[in-house]
Design a protein around this motif. Structure first.
Motif, PDB file in Angstrom:
ATOM      1  N   ASP A 129       0.839  -1.208   0.000  1.00  0.00           N
ATOM      2  CA  ASP A 129       0.000   0.000   0.000  1.00  0.00           C
ATOM      3  C   ASP A 129       0.870   1.253   0.000  1.00  0.00           C
ATOM      4  O   ASP A 129       0.591   2.233  -0.711  1.00  0.00           O
ATOM      5  CB  ASP A 129      -0.902   0.033   1.235  1.00  0.00           C
ATOM      6  N   ILE A 130       1.919   1.228   0.828  1.00  0.00           N
ATOM      7  CA  ILE A 130       2.810   2.393   0.930  1.00  0.00           C
ATOM      8  C   ILE A 130       3.550   2.627  -0.380  1.00  0.00           C
ATOM      9  O   ILE A 130       3.715   3.766  -0.821  1.00  0.00           O
ATOM     10  CB  ILE A 130       3.793   2.220   2.105  1.00  0.00           C
ATOM     11  N   ASN A 131       3.989   1.546  -1.020  1.00  0.00           N
ATOM     12  CA  ASN A 131       4.660   1.686  -2.320  1.00  0.00           C
ATOM     13  C   ASN A 131       3.725   2.323  -3.343  1.00  0.00           C
ATOM     14  O   ASN A 131       4.151   3.141  -4.171  1.00  0.00           O
ATOM     15  CB  ASN A 131       5.127   0.322  -2.827  1.00  0.00           C
ATOM     16  N   GLU A 132       2.439   1.956  -3.278  1.00  0.00           N
ATOM     17  CA  GLU A 132       1.456   2.544  -4.194  1.00  0.00           C
ATOM     18  C   GLU A 132       1.265   4.021  -3.876  1.00  0.00           C
ATOM     19  O   GLU A 132       1.128   4.852  -4.776  1.00  0.00           O
ATOM     20  CB  GLU A 132       0.135   1.791  -4.082  1.00  0.00           C
ATOM     21  N   LEU A 133       1.271   4.366  -2.589  1.00  0.00           N
ATOM     22  CA  LEU A 133       1.157   5.771  -2.188  1.00  0.00           C
ATOM     23  C   LEU A 133       2.351   6.576  -2.691  1.00  0.00           C
ATOM     24  O   LEU A 133       2.197   7.708  -3.157  1.00  0.00           O
ATOM     25  CB  LEU A 133       1.060   5.875  -0.663  1.00  0.00           C
ATOM     26  N   VAL A 134       3.523   5.995  -2.616  1.00  0.00           N
ATOM     27  CA  VAL A 134       4.728   6.663  -3.121  1.00  0.00           C
ATOM     28  C   VAL A 134       4.588   6.931  -4.623  1.00  0.00           C
ATOM     29  O   VAL A 134       4.973   8.000  -5.114  1.00  0.00           O
ATOM     30  CB  VAL A 134       5.984   5.806  -2.838  1.00  0.00           C
ATOM     31  N   ALA A 135       4.018   5.976  -5.353  1.00  0.00           N
ATOM     32  CA  ALA A 135       3.800   6.153  -6.799  1.00  0.00           C
ATOM     33  C   ALA A 135       2.814   7.294  -7.057  1.00  0.00           C
ATOM     34  O   ALA A 135       3.024   8.106  -7.969  1.00  0.00           O
ATOM     35  CB  ALA A 135       3.290   4.848  -7.413  1.00  0.00           C
ATOM     36  N   TYR A 136       1.742   7.359  -6.258  1.00  0.00           N
ATOM     37  CA  TYR A 136       0.788   8.462  -6.398  1.00  0.00           C
ATOM     38  C   TYR A 136       1.450   9.794  -6.073  1.00  0.00           C
ATOM     39  O   TYR A 136       1.149  10.817  -6.704  1.00  0.00           O
ATOM     40  CB  TYR A 136      -0.417   8.243  -5.486  1.00  0.00           C
ATOM     41  N   HIS A 137       2.352   9.792  -5.089  1.00  0.00           N
ATOM     42  CA  HIS A 137       3.068  11.024  -4.746  1.00  0.00           C
ATOM     43  C   HIS A 137       3.974  11.460  -5.892  1.00  0.00           C
ATOM     44  O   HIS A 137       4.081  12.663  -6.197  1.00  0.00           O
ATOM     45  CB  HIS A 137       3.903  10.812  -3.461  1.00  0.00           C
ATOM     46  N   HIS A 138       4.594  10.509  -6.549  1.00  0.00           N
ATOM     47  CA  HIS A 138       5.423  10.816  -7.715  1.00  0.00           C
ATOM     48  C   HIS A 138       4.577  11.455  -8.815  1.00  0.00           C
ATOM     49  O   HIS A 138       4.995  12.446  -9.443  1.00  0.00           O
ATOM     50  CB  HIS A 138       6.090   9.539  -8.228  1.00  0.00           C
ATOM     51  N   ASP A 139       3.390  10.916  -9.054  1.00  0.00           N
ATOM     52  CA  ASP A 139       2.472  11.494 -10.048  1.00  0.00           C
ATOM     53  C   ASP A 139       2.085  12.915  -9.647  1.00  0.00           C
ATOM     54  O   ASP A 139       1.946  13.800 -10.511  1.00  0.00           O
ATOM     55  CB  ASP A 139       1.211  10.639 -10.175  1.00  0.00           C
ATOM     56  N   LEU A 140       1.895  13.135  -8.357  1.00  0.00           N
ATOM     57  CA  LEU A 140       1.522  14.462  -7.844  1.00  0.00           C
ATOM     58  C   LEU A 140       2.621  15.471  -8.153  1.00  0.00           C
ATOM     59  O   LEU A 140       2.349  16.583  -8.618  1.00  0.00           O
ATOM     60  CB  LEU A 140       1.277  14.372  -6.345  1.00  0.00           C
ATOM     61  N   LEU A 141       3.869  15.096  -7.905  1.00  0.00           N
ATOM     62  CA  LEU A 141       4.996  15.989  -8.174  1.00  0.00           C
ATOM     63  C   LEU A 141       5.107  16.309  -9.656  1.00  0.00           C
ATOM     64  O   LEU A 141       5.349  17.456 -10.040  1.00  0.00           O
ATOM     65  CB  LEU A 141       6.300  15.349  -7.686  1.00  0.00           C
ATOM     66  N   GLU A 142       4.921  15.289 -10.491  1.00  0.00           N
ATOM     67  CA  GLU A 142       5.024  15.492 -11.941  1.00  0.00           C
ATOM     68  C   GLU A 142       3.912  16.395 -12.466  1.00  0.00           C
ATOM     69  O   GLU A 142       4.123  17.182 -13.385  1.00  0.00           O
ATOM     70  CB  GLU A 142       4.969  14.144 -12.669  1.00  0.00           C
ATOM     71  N   SER A 143       2.729  16.280 -11.879  1.00  0.00           N
ATOM     72  CA  SER A 143       1.577  17.038 -12.373  1.00  0.00           C
ATOM     73  C   SER A 143       1.608  18.501 -11.941  1.00  0.00           C
ATOM     74  O   SER A 143       0.902  19.325 -12.516  1.00  0.00           O
ATOM     75  CB  SER A 143       0.271  16.397 -11.885  1.00  0.00           C
ATOM     76  N   PHE A 144       2.414  18.831 -10.945  1.00  0.00           N
ATOM     77  CA  PHE A 144       2.416  20.188 -10.396  1.00  0.00           C
ATOM     78  C   PHE A 144       2.802  21.229 -11.446  1.00  0.00           C
ATOM     79  O   PHE A 144       2.288  22.346 -11.446  1.00  0.00           O
ATOM     80  CB  PHE A 144       3.377  20.272  -9.205  1.00  0.00           C
ATOM     81  N   GLU A 145       3.696  20.871 -12.323  1.00  0.00           N
ATOM     82  CA  GLU A 145       4.160  21.816 -13.339  1.00  0.00           C
ATOM     83  C   GLU A 145       3.230  21.889 -14.539  1.00  0.00           C
ATOM     84  O   GLU A 145       3.438  22.704 -15.434  1.00  0.00           O
ATOM     85  CB  GLU A 145       5.576  21.414 -13.810  1.00  0.00           C
ATOM     86  N   ARG A 146       2.230  21.019 -14.553  1.00  0.00           N
ATOM     87  CA  ARG A 146       1.307  21.009 -15.681  1.00  0.00           C
ATOM     88  C   ARG A 146       0.016  21.740 -15.322  1.00  0.00           C
ATOM     89  O   ARG A 146      -0.035  22.567 -14.420  1.00  0.00           O
ATOM     90  CB  ARG A 146       1.022  19.559 -16.116  1.00  0.00           C
ATOM     91  N   TYR A 147      -1.016  21.416 -16.022  1.00  0.00           N
ATOM     92  CA  TYR A 147      -2.325  22.038 -15.862  1.00  0.00           C
ATOM     93  C   TYR A 147      -2.868  21.759 -14.464  1.00  0.00           C
ATOM     94  O   TYR A 147      -2.689  20.677 -13.911  1.00  0.00           O
ATOM     95  CB  TYR A 147      -3.249  21.476 -16.941  1.00  0.00           C
ATOM     96  N   TRP A 148      -3.546  22.736 -13.854  1.00  0.00           N
ATOM     97  CA  TRP A 148      -4.059  22.593 -12.483  1.00  0.00           C
ATOM     98  C   TRP A 148      -4.934  21.355 -12.322  1.00  0.00           C
ATOM     99  O   TRP A 148      -4.929  20.701 -11.291  1.00  0.00           O
ATOM    100  CB  TRP A 148      -4.853  23.831 -12.070  1.00  0.00           C
ATOM    101  N   LYS A 149      -5.689  21.012 -13.399  1.00  0.00           N
ATOM    102  CA  LYS A 149      -6.600  19.874 -13.303  1.00  0.00           C
ATOM    103  C   LYS A 149      -5.834  18.575 -13.071  1.00  0.00           C
ATOM    104  O   LYS A 149      -6.280  17.691 -12.337  1.00  0.00           O
ATOM    105  CB  LYS A 149      -7.449  19.770 -14.568  1.00  0.00           C
ATOM    106  N   ASP A 150      -4.660  18.443 -13.702  1.00  0.00           N
ATOM    107  CA  ASP A 150      -3.833  17.260 -13.487  1.00  0.00           C
ATOM    108  C   ASP A 150      -3.420  17.155 -12.029  1.00  0.00           C
ATOM    109  O   ASP A 150      -3.404  16.068 -11.448  1.00  0.00           O
ATOM    110  CB  ASP A 150      -2.578  17.311 -14.372  1.00  0.00           C
ATOM    111  N   TYR A 151      -3.062  18.292 -11.434  1.00  0.00           N
ATOM    112  CA  TYR A 151      -2.623  18.302 -10.038  1.00  0.00           C
ATOM    113  C   TYR A 151      -3.779  17.930  -9.109  1.00  0.00           C
ATOM    114  O   TYR A 151      -3.597  17.147  -8.164  1.00  0.00           O
ATOM    115  CB  TYR A 151      -2.079  19.683  -9.662  1.00  0.00           C
ATOM    116  N   VAL A 152      -4.950  18.483  -9.369  1.00  0.00           N
ATOM    117  CA  VAL A 152      -6.119  18.199  -8.534  1.00  0.00           C
ATOM    118  C   VAL A 152      -6.444  16.704  -8.565  1.00  0.00           C
ATOM    119  O   VAL A 152      -6.674  16.079  -7.527  1.00  0.00           O
ATOM    120  CB  VAL A 152      -7.338  19.032  -8.987  1.00  0.00           C
ATOM    121  N   GLU A 153      -6.453  16.129  -9.769  1.00  0.00           N
ATOM    122  CA  GLU A 153      -6.770  14.708  -9.902  1.00  0.00           C
ATOM    123  C   GLU A 153      -5.723  13.844  -9.194  1.00  0.00           C
ATOM    124  O   GLU A 153      -6.061  12.865  -8.517  1.00  0.00           O
ATOM    125  CB  GLU A 153      -6.856  14.334 -11.384  1.00  0.00           C
TER     126      GLU A 153
END
Length: 231
Positions: A129-153
């Motif tokens: 579960d924690i490894n999956e959370l880390v993957a979601y956190h990685h997606d969060l960091l990547e989306s920050f520089e893109r469109y706000w909607k990507d970050y929200v999702e």
């Protein structure tokens, strides 16, 4: 002391009945959606495909779909198919309730609820579960520089994963229902919430606290994140 038959009759008791076939089909459709097999935002299989899957008549199937449309799980669009708009009847009901609630009341509820959700996730979440959370956190960091909607999702997926890690389906469903009405609020407050990268920093701290199984620290970080939203 036993009740007399005349007294029982006056109680207007509804006798138990077997579930209708259409309701059973509706519940099975809902189960496929809740499991993630059919995704929110997508379409359910065609009418002919579902009739073959469930081995039921067209009328029975249509009654099942009508029930899920009325309860807010599905949306039928003539000529375009039937779309999934939420995961289950519970979420649909909660969504209707929350849409008419003040955002301050929703934030207050989250202030009470989320720190304990995070604490349970820290205790009960598996290493997988924690490894999956880390993957979601990685997606969060990547989306920050893109469109706000990507970050929200990405943010909502991150926090829903924490709720899932509680291993309490009621809490996870309730939290998911709350997150379904948050995107517009986050959009309206995106710049202030992400000012000076504080939001990203707190997400990083939260992941580290959960990885180290430090529930008290995770609760405090969550409280700080929610306090930022309430300003």
């Amino acid at each position: 002391m036993y009740l007399r038959k005349t007294e029982v009759d006056k109680m207007n008791i509804v006798k138990p009945k077997n579930k209708s076939l259409s309701l059973q089909v509706a519940e099975e459709l809902e189960r496929h959606i809740s499991s993630g097999e059919w995704k929110v935002g997508g379409k359910i299989p065609t009418e002919s495909e579902l009739m073959e899957i469930f081995e039921v008549s067209r009328n029975t199937l249509r009654e099942a779909i009508r029930y899920l449309v009325i309860t807010g799980v599905l949306d039928t669009r003539p000529g375009n198919g039937t779309y999934i708009i939420t995961e289950n009847v519970f979420n649909a009901s909660m969504k209707r309730r929350l849409e008419n609630e003040k955002i301050t009341h929703i934030l207050e509820t989250r202030m009470l609820l989320e720190p304990e959700i995070v604490n349970l996730a820290t205790i009960r979440g598996s290493d997988e579960d924690i490894n999956e959370l880390v993957a979601y956190h990685h997606d969060l960091l990547e989306s920050f520089e893109r469109y706000w909607k990507d970050y929200v999702e990405a943010d909502i997926k991150f926090h829903n994963q924490i709720a899932i890690m509680c291993n309490n389906s009621l809490l996870a469903d309730f939290y998911r229902a709350i997150t379904e009405i948050l995107p517009q609020y986050i959009q309206d407050n995106f710049l202030s919430l992400c000012n000076d990268n504080k939001d990203l920093y707190l997400h990083k701290e939260l992941v580290e606290a959960i990885k180290s199984r430090n529930g008290e620290k995770a609760k405090k970080i969550t409280g700080r994140m929610l306090t930022m939203e309430m300003k």
